[in-house]
Design a protein around this motif. Sequence first.
Motif, PDB file in Angstrom:
ATOM      1  N   LEU A   7       5.307  -5.157  21.912  1.00 38.70           N
ATOM      2  CA  LEU A   7       6.320  -4.255  21.368  1.00 38.70           C
ATOM      3  C   LEU A   7       5.656  -2.980  20.868  1.00 38.70           C
ATOM      4  CD1 LEU A   7       8.344  -6.813  19.206  1.00 38.70           C
ATOM      5  CD2 LEU A   7       8.971  -5.930  21.449  1.00 38.70           C
ATOM      6  N   PRO A   8       6.394  -1.867  20.834  1.00 37.08           N
ATOM      7  CA  PRO A   8       5.827  -0.642  20.253  1.00 37.08           C
ATOM      8  C   PRO A   8       5.652  -0.797  18.751  1.00 37.08           C
ATOM      9  CG  PRO A   8       8.152  -0.347  20.757  1.00 37.08           C
ATOM     10  CD  PRO A   8       7.766  -1.671  21.340  1.00 37.08           C
ATOM     11  N   LEU A   9       4.670  -0.106  18.190  1.00 44.56           N
ATOM     12  CA  LEU A   9       4.406  -0.196  16.757  1.00 44.56           C
ATOM     13  C   LEU A   9       5.440   0.560  15.931  1.00 44.56           C
ATOM     14  CD1 LEU A   9       0.523   0.238  16.710  1.00 44.56           C
ATOM     15  CD2 LEU A   9       1.807  -1.842  16.214  1.00 44.56           C
ATOM     16  N   VAL A  10       6.003   1.622  16.477  1.00 51.14           N
ATOM     17  CA  VAL A  10       6.971   2.517  15.826  1.00 51.14           C
ATOM     18  C   VAL A  10       6.276   3.419  14.812  1.00 51.14           C
ATOM     19  CG1 VAL A  10       9.115   2.738  14.503  1.00 51.14           C
ATOM     20  CG2 VAL A  10       8.879   0.906  16.196  1.00 51.14           C
ATOM     21  N   VAL A  11       5.488   2.846  13.904  1.00 49.01           N
ATOM     22  CA  VAL A  11       4.695   3.650  12.963  1.00 49.01           C
ATOM     23  C   VAL A  11       3.262   3.129  13.010  1.00 49.01           C
ATOM     24  CG1 VAL A  11       6.639   4.162  11.439  1.00 49.01           C
ATOM     25  CG2 VAL A  11       5.228   2.149  11.011  1.00 49.01           C
ATOM     26  N   PRO A  12       2.277   3.969  12.645  1.00 47.69           N
ATOM     27  CA  PRO A  12       0.878   3.499  12.660  1.00 47.69           C
ATOM     28  C   PRO A  12       0.654   2.344  11.685  1.00 47.69           C
ATOM     29  CG  PRO A  12       0.996   5.902  12.495  1.00 47.69           C
ATOM     30  CD  PRO A  12       2.391   5.390  12.284  1.00 47.69           C
ATOM     31  N   LEU A  13      -0.342   1.525  11.995  1.00 49.52           N
ATOM     32  CA  LEU A  13      -0.708   0.411  11.131  1.00 49.52           C
ATOM     33  C   LEU A  13      -1.569   0.893   9.971  1.00 49.52           C
ATOM     34  CD1 LEU A  13      -1.702  -2.129  13.921  1.00 49.52           C
ATOM     35  CD2 LEU A  13       0.372  -2.225  12.525  1.00 49.52           C
ATOM     36  N   ARG A  14      -1.468   0.191   8.844  1.00 45.48           N
ATOM     37  CA  ARG A  14      -2.381   0.456   7.741  1.00 45.48           C
ATOM     38  C   ARG A  14      -3.807   0.110   8.147  1.00 45.48           C
ATOM     39  NH1 ARG A  14       0.146  -1.740   1.986  1.00 45.48           N
ATOM     40  NH2 ARG A  14       1.856  -0.222   1.801  1.00 45.48           N
ATOM     41  N   THR A  15      -4.765   0.746   7.517  1.00 48.17           N
ATOM     42  CA  THR A  15      -6.176   0.472   7.765  1.00 48.17           C
ATOM     43  C   THR A  15      -6.784  -0.245   6.565  1.00 48.17           C
ATOM     44  OG1 THR A  15      -6.724   2.673   6.909  1.00 48.17           O
ATOM     45  CG2 THR A  15      -6.450   2.456   9.298  1.00 48.17           C
ATOM     46  N   PRO A  16      -7.894  -0.989   6.767  1.00 48.06           N
ATOM     47  CA  PRO A  16      -8.476  -1.767   5.667  1.00 48.06           C
ATOM     48  C   PRO A  16      -8.831  -0.950   4.433  1.00 48.06           C
ATOM     49  CG  PRO A  16      -9.367  -2.511   7.748  1.00 48.06           C
ATOM     50  CD  PRO A  16      -8.552  -1.282   8.051  1.00 48.06           C
ATOM     51  N   ASP A  17      -9.122   0.341   4.608  1.00 49.52           N
ATOM     52  CA  ASP A  17      -9.489   1.141   3.432  1.00 49.52           C
ATOM     53  C   ASP A  17      -8.313   1.431   2.512  1.00 49.52           C
ATOM     54  OD1 ASP A  17      -8.151   2.961   5.029  1.00 49.52           O
ATOM     55  OD2 ASP A  17      -9.779   4.428   5.099  1.00 49.52           O
ATOM     56  N   THR A  18      -7.097   1.033   2.903  1.00 54.45           N
ATOM     57  CA  THR A  18      -5.948   1.179   2.008  1.00 54.45           C
ATOM     58  C   THR A  18      -5.878   0.041   0.993  1.00 54.45           C
ATOM     59  OG1 THR A  18      -4.433  -0.044   3.472  1.00 54.45           O
ATOM     60  CG2 THR A  18      -4.624   2.350   3.812  1.00 54.45           C
ATOM     61  N   ALA A  19      -6.701  -0.998   1.173  1.00 57.34           N
ATOM     62  CA  ALA A  19      -6.694  -2.167   0.298  1.00 57.34           C
ATOM     63  C   ALA A  19      -8.050  -2.323  -0.379  1.00 57.34           C
ATOM     64  CB  ALA A  19      -6.371  -3.426   1.099  1.00 57.34           C
ATOM     65  N   THR A  20      -8.068  -3.107  -1.445  1.00 60.30           N
ATOM     66  CA  THR A  20      -9.322  -3.494  -2.090  1.00 60.30           C
ATOM     67  C   THR A  20      -9.653  -4.904  -1.643  1.00 60.30           C
ATOM     68  OG1 THR A  20      -8.849  -2.113  -4.026  1.00 60.30           O
ATOM     69  CG2 THR A  20     -10.500  -3.850  -4.285  1.00 60.30           C
ATOM     70  N   VAL A  21     -10.806  -5.069  -0.985  1.00 60.26           N
ATOM     71  CA  VAL A  21     -11.183  -6.353  -0.390  1.00 60.26           C
ATOM     72  C   VAL A  21     -12.444  -6.881  -1.077  1.00 60.26           C
ATOM     73  CG1 VAL A  21     -11.740  -7.572   1.750  1.00 60.26           C
ATOM     74  CG2 VAL A  21     -10.221  -5.572   1.812  1.00 60.26           C
ATOM     75  N   ARG A  22     -12.419  -8.153  -1.431  1.00 57.76           N
ATOM     76  CA  ARG A  22     -13.580  -8.780  -2.068  1.00 57.76           C
ATOM     77  C   ARG A  22     -13.943 -10.050  -1.310  1.00 57.76           C
ATOM     78  NH1 ARG A  22     -11.619  -9.216  -6.682  1.00 57.76           N
ATOM     79  NH2 ARG A  22     -11.197 -11.453  -6.895  1.00 57.76           N
ATOM     80  N   TYR A  23     -15.232 -10.180  -0.952  1.00 55.03           N
ATOM     81  CA  TYR A  23     -15.758 -11.368  -0.281  1.00 55.03           C
ATOM     82  C   TYR A  23     -16.617 -12.143  -1.276  1.00 55.03           C
ATOM     83  CZ  TYR A  23     -14.583  -8.741   3.978  1.00 55.03           C
ATOM     84  OH  TYR A  23     -13.930  -8.028   4.957  1.00 55.03           O
ATOM     85  N   GLU A  24     -16.384 -13.453  -1.369  1.00 54.73           N
ATOM     86  CA  GLU A  24     -17.146 -14.272  -2.306  1.00 54.73           C
ATOM     87  C   GLU A  24     -17.712 -15.497  -1.597  1.00 54.73           C
ATOM     88  OE1 GLU A  24     -15.144 -14.851  -6.300  1.00 54.73           O
ATOM     89  OE2 GLU A  24     -13.466 -14.077  -5.109  1.00 54.73           O
ATOM     90  N   GLU A  25     -18.935 -15.864  -1.997  1.00 59.46           N
ATOM     91  CA  GLU A  25     -19.567 -17.093  -1.522  1.00 59.46           C
ATOM     92  C   GLU A  25     -19.545 -18.116  -2.656  1.00 59.46           C
ATOM     93  OE1 GLU A  25     -20.785 -17.810   1.481  1.00 59.46           O
ATOM     94  OE2 GLU A  25     -20.277 -15.839   2.302  1.00 59.46           O
ATOM     95  N   HIS A  26     -19.159 -19.350  -2.337  1.00 61.74           N
ATOM     96  CA  HIS A  26     -19.060 -20.404  -3.332  1.00 61.74           C
ATOM     97  C   HIS A  26     -19.945 -21.588  -2.922  1.00 61.74           C
ATOM     98  CE1 HIS A  26     -15.786 -18.682  -5.774  1.00 61.74           C
ATOM     99  NE2 HIS A  26     -15.442 -18.085  -4.645  1.00 61.74           N
TER     100      HIS A  26
END
Length: 205
Positions: free
Chosen positions: A3-22
Amino acid sequence: MALPLVVPLRTPDTATVRYEEHPHGRRRVTIDHAPLEGVTPDQVLDWFGSLGATMDYDGGVVSRYLAWHPLDHVRWELARPAPGGGAAEGARFRIVERFAGRPEYAIDVVERVEKLDRTGIRLVQRIGGAVVTQLEHTWSAGRGRTHYVSVLDLGARGPLSAPVNRVLRRRFPDPMVRAWVRHNVEEVGRLELLLPMLAGAPARA
């Protein structure tokens, strides 16, 4: 054909992402998304409870799930209804996706809905009763917007879980995790487009 997107997708830099090792190889990824403008928590709850419905989109009637991410989503089905019926707590969702549209990043999983209310949804996979993967989305109301956070836990807890967690790491390597992060940011951002489109429109079976 996608399907067409209609509007561009958000990019990862619009969010705050945290990776953790447990301990024992367990991993956690937390994504604090940019607010969803013009969206309410009740609309998000209705969305997850109506994934099997269709909607008007780009001049046609399409699956809501495919409209949600036209590039990565392949299939959604209600593998088992909730005890009270439908897509609610206790249901099982079958989810088929390809992160970044790549076959090597494909998943085909059945997850149990262990929570679904106006504060969020929690999807869980278990082996022998132990949680091995858990994806929890939480949302809350702001002024004319919704705050949305996604937390993905990969791996079981406890020292005896290390062998299982090693298998999960091979199945879900770091590049695939990063592709999932991009996918999640994109699909959550799509709700800002799709939910206002649905406002006032009845769900189609």
